[in-house]
Design an enzyme around this catalytic site. Structure first.
Site, PDB file in Angstrom:
ATOM      1  N   HIS A 171       0.620  -1.403   0.675  1.00  0.00           N
ATOM      2  CA  HIS A 171       0.023  -0.269   0.180  1.00  0.00           C
ATOM      3  C   HIS A 171       0.706   0.971   0.071  1.00  0.00           C
ATOM      4  O   HIS A 171       2.176   1.508   1.034  1.00  0.00           O
ATOM      5  CB  HIS A 171      -1.022   0.072   1.452  1.00  0.00           C
ATOM      6  CG  HIS A 171      -1.894   1.338   1.449  1.00  0.00           C
ATOM      7  ND1 HIS A 171      -2.558   1.747   0.834  1.00  0.00           N
ATOM      8  CD2 HIS A 171      -1.281   1.731   1.878  1.00  0.00           C
ATOM      9  CE1 HIS A 171      -3.336   2.552   0.500  1.00  0.00           C
ATOM     10  NE2 HIS A 171      -2.169   3.338   2.017  1.00  0.00           N
ATOM     11  N   ASP A 203     -15.122   3.150   7.509  1.00  0.00           N
ATOM     12  CA  ASP A 203     -13.965   3.862   6.651  1.00  0.00           C
ATOM     13  C   ASP A 203     -14.895   4.715   6.000  1.00  0.00           C
ATOM     14  O   ASP A 203     -14.461   5.996   5.978  1.00  0.00           O
ATOM     15  CB  ASP A 203     -12.653   3.562   6.591  1.00  0.00           C
ATOM     16  CG  ASP A 203     -12.453   4.410   5.797  1.00  0.00           C
ATOM     17  OD1 ASP A 203     -11.298   4.428   6.621  1.00  0.00           O
ATOM     18  OD2 ASP A 203     -11.299   4.294   4.551  1.00  0.00           O
ATOM     19  N   ARG A 208     -14.691  13.082   7.947  1.00  0.00           N
ATOM     20  CA  ARG A 208     -12.729  13.254   8.621  1.00  0.00           C
ATOM     21  C   ARG A 208     -12.916  14.589   7.263  1.00  0.00           C
ATOM     22  O   ARG A 208     -12.340  15.367   8.088  1.00  0.00           O
ATOM     23  CB  ARG A 208     -12.234  12.798   8.589  1.00  0.00           C
ATOM     24  CG  ARG A 208     -11.911  11.795   9.594  1.00  0.00           C
ATOM     25  CD  ARG A 208     -11.620  10.116   9.513  1.00  0.00           C
ATOM     26  NE  ARG A 208      -9.895  10.720   9.211  1.00  0.00           N
ATOM     27  CZ  ARG A 208      -8.768   9.826   8.493  1.00  0.00           C
ATOM     28  NH1 ARG A 208      -9.158   8.845   8.429  1.00  0.00           N
ATOM     29  NH2 ARG A 208      -7.709   9.990   8.899  1.00  0.00           N
ATOM     30  N   LYS A 232      -8.304  -1.149   6.304  1.00  0.00           N
ATOM     31  CA  LYS A 232      -8.379  -1.780   4.458  1.00  0.00           C
ATOM     32  C   LYS A 232      -7.849  -2.495   4.401  1.00  0.00           C
ATOM     33  O   LYS A 232      -7.639  -3.556   3.528  1.00  0.00           O
ATOM     34  CB  LYS A 232      -8.866  -0.699   3.540  1.00  0.00           C
ATOM     35  CG  LYS A 232     -10.031   0.376   4.142  1.00  0.00           C
ATOM     36  CD  LYS A 232      -9.917   1.464   3.001  1.00  0.00           C
ATOM     37  CE  LYS A 232      -8.944   2.422   3.593  1.00  0.00           C
ATOM     38  NZ  LYS A 232      -9.062   3.963   3.634  1.00  0.00           N
ATOM     39  N   SER A 257      -7.219   3.743   9.631  1.00  0.00           N
ATOM     40  CA  SER A 257      -8.161   3.729   8.172  1.00  0.00           C
ATOM     41  C   SER A 257      -7.783   2.878   7.468  1.00  0.00           C
ATOM     42  O   SER A 257      -8.253   2.166   6.351  1.00  0.00           O
ATOM     43  CB  SER A 257      -8.060   5.219   7.391  1.00  0.00           C
ATOM     44  OG  SER A 257      -8.094   5.483   6.634  1.00  0.00           O
TER      45      SER A 257
HETATM   46  N1  URA Z   1      -5.479   7.061   3.526  1.00  0.00           N
HETATM   47  C1  URA Z   1      -6.117   6.211   4.353  1.00  0.00           C
HETATM   48  O1  URA Z   1      -7.155   5.047   2.925  1.00  0.00           O
HETATM   49  N2  URA Z   1      -6.901   7.004   5.257  1.00  0.00           N
HETATM   50  C2  URA Z   1      -6.831   8.033   5.491  1.00  0.00           C
HETATM   51  O2  URA Z   1      -7.303   8.349   6.523  1.00  0.00           O
HETATM   52  C3  URA Z   1      -5.526   8.784   5.313  1.00  0.00           C
HETATM   53  C4  URA Z   1      -4.862   8.438   4.115  1.00  0.00           C
END
Ligand code: URA
Length: 432
Positions: free
Chosen positions: A82, A161, A168, A187, A183
């Site tokens: 990621h 999320d 947010r 995922k 977050s």
């Molecule tokens: N990328 C994400 O997936 N979540 C965040 O909070 C910030 C960057």
């Protein structure tokens, strides 16, 4: 349990219990707790922070708010990677075929771009016919047979999320390490791989402003991974200037193909080799990073990484002729060379501003619903550390509209050139 008491507790800087965190996530996803109360809690978290135990409980509650992908029917160690997002970041397009050619199993879900950052799915869709939406059965079959599939999200992964991120975004609570870490990790954990490599970027074009904050975020995510039994490692990498030379969807696919032929920009190749070395160690396909690096270089020399990309494109119904002949990928109506107005050395090539300029050409989205133009973008001719003469090209702009004087002036502002010599930027700062 009353949500107002949870807000008060965090406001006072106390740690929340696992039950309180579960109550928060369950209640919010079920629409039982209103946005205004959750906003107050998020702001309290921004100011008071969270312990690793709290962040792990938050990650776990978010992870179980939706589908968790089961990849157990794929043989071997499933790897994932990621990137926290950057400008010109086409890493998955080159790195994933390279590690797959070394027999790592790549069952990867990617995302779309927003704002100044691009997304792997948009880049892949610049290849005619490429399908990002496979069924779970097709996805698993493809990875079992050829070792690689890059697709969009299947099922409903981490709905908590989606809701929290949207809130947010409008309550100035994005920039908090516990919230970013939970977050991202929820995922990644829901995506079902055995290992995770995080590329945590810092600098002008990234989420984290400096290497210290990037390292804090990376260490937090590694701790969450450890607590939840997932092999998690991280690179800390510089995103003050764009990665590689190309910014824009088809242009980045072309650069990724060139890289797989050994003809890509050196900074991008360095990132692929650094990240790939850690991934091959995680996948237990190499004993150490030196051996892994040699394996990765061999996939470039013998053409097996490019052949793997081609195979994936074929399986996902893309036009392989565009991989064999990248000049047939979507092309813009105009290419315009921008020439330097001064001589000297390049000290800065501002990533965030260049990402925004590429978005203004149509390469990226201002809002989620915007379409992207696959053909347009920017190809840099100079990077930090390069010498530049008067009238030498700084970049080639690929556009479907005439460039306005404002756009051109904004472009010039992204380059900082002076007569003092400048050092090239070293991309990977640390491997954790
Ligand atoms: N990328 C994400 O997936 N979540 C965040 O909070 C910030 C960057």
């Amino acid at each position: 349990m009353r949500f107002v008491d949870i807000i008060e507790k965090k406001k006072q800087g106390e740690a929340l219990s696992e039950e309180e965190i579960q109550f928060f996530i369950r209640g919010y996803v079920a629409n039982e707790i209103p946005d205004y109360q959750v906003s107050a809690l998020l702001m309290a978290i921004c100011f008071q922070g969270m312990s690793i135990d709290e962040i792990t409980a938050l990650t776990t509650a978010m992870l179980h708010s939706g589908d968790v992908i089961d990849l157990s029917s794929i043989d071997g160690i499933k790897i994932d990677k990621h990137s926290t997002g950057g400008v010109g970041d086409k890493t998955s397009l080159s790195l994933m075929p390279m590690v797959a050619a070394c027999h790592a199993k790549v069952a990867k879900m990617s995302g779309r771009g927003l704002g100044h950052t691009g997304g792997t799915l948009d880049k892949l869709e610049s290849i005619s016919g490429f399908q990002i939406g496979l069924s779970e059965a097709e996805f698993i079959k493809q990875v079992n047979e050829i070792g690689i599939a890059l697709i969009g999200q299947t099922g409903e992964v981490v709905p908590a999320d989606k809701k929290l991120y949207a809130l947010r975004d409008v309550t100035a609570t994005v920039n908090s390490i516990p919230l970013i870490a939970s977050s991202i990790m929820s995922k990644k954990l829901a995506a079902g791989s055995d290992t995770i490599l995080l590329d945590v970027k810092y600098g002008e074009g990234a989420f984290m402003p400096d290497s210290a904050s990037a390292e804090e975020l990376a260490s937090t995510m590694i701790s969450i991974g450890k607590k939840l039994g997932k092999d998690t490692r991280a690179l800390i990498s510089n995103m003050n200037q764009p990665l590689g030379d190309a910014i824009g969807n088809a242009l980045e696919v072309k650069e990724a193909i060139a890289t797989l032929k050994g003809e890509g920009p050196s900074d991008f190749m360095e990132l692929c080799l650094g990240a790939g070395s850690v991934i091959l160690e995680q996948a237990k396909l190499a004993d150490n990073q030196e051996a892994a690096r040699a394996m990765l270089l061999k996939t470039i020399e013998d053409g097996s990484a490019l052949a793997k990309l081609r195979e994936m494109v074929e399986w996902q119904h893309g036009d392989v002729n565009q991989i064999d002949h990248p000049e047939t990928l979507p092309a813009a109506a105009m290419t315009i060379e921008i020439k330097s107005r001064e001589a000297g050395y390049v000290h800065d090539v501002k990533a965030l501003e260049l990402g925004n300029l590429a978005m203004r050409l149509g390469a990226g989205r201002m809002v989620k619903e915007d379409p992207v133009d696959p053909a347009v973008g920017i190809v840099l001719s100079k990077k930090v550390g390069d010498k530049v003469s008067l009238d030498e090209p700084l970049a080639v702009i690929h556009s479907n509209q005439t460039l306005t004087p404002d756009w051109i002036e904004d472009f010039y502002q992204t380059f900082v050139i002076n007569e003092k010599e400048a050092k090239p930027v070293s991309l990977i700062e640390k491997i954790l």
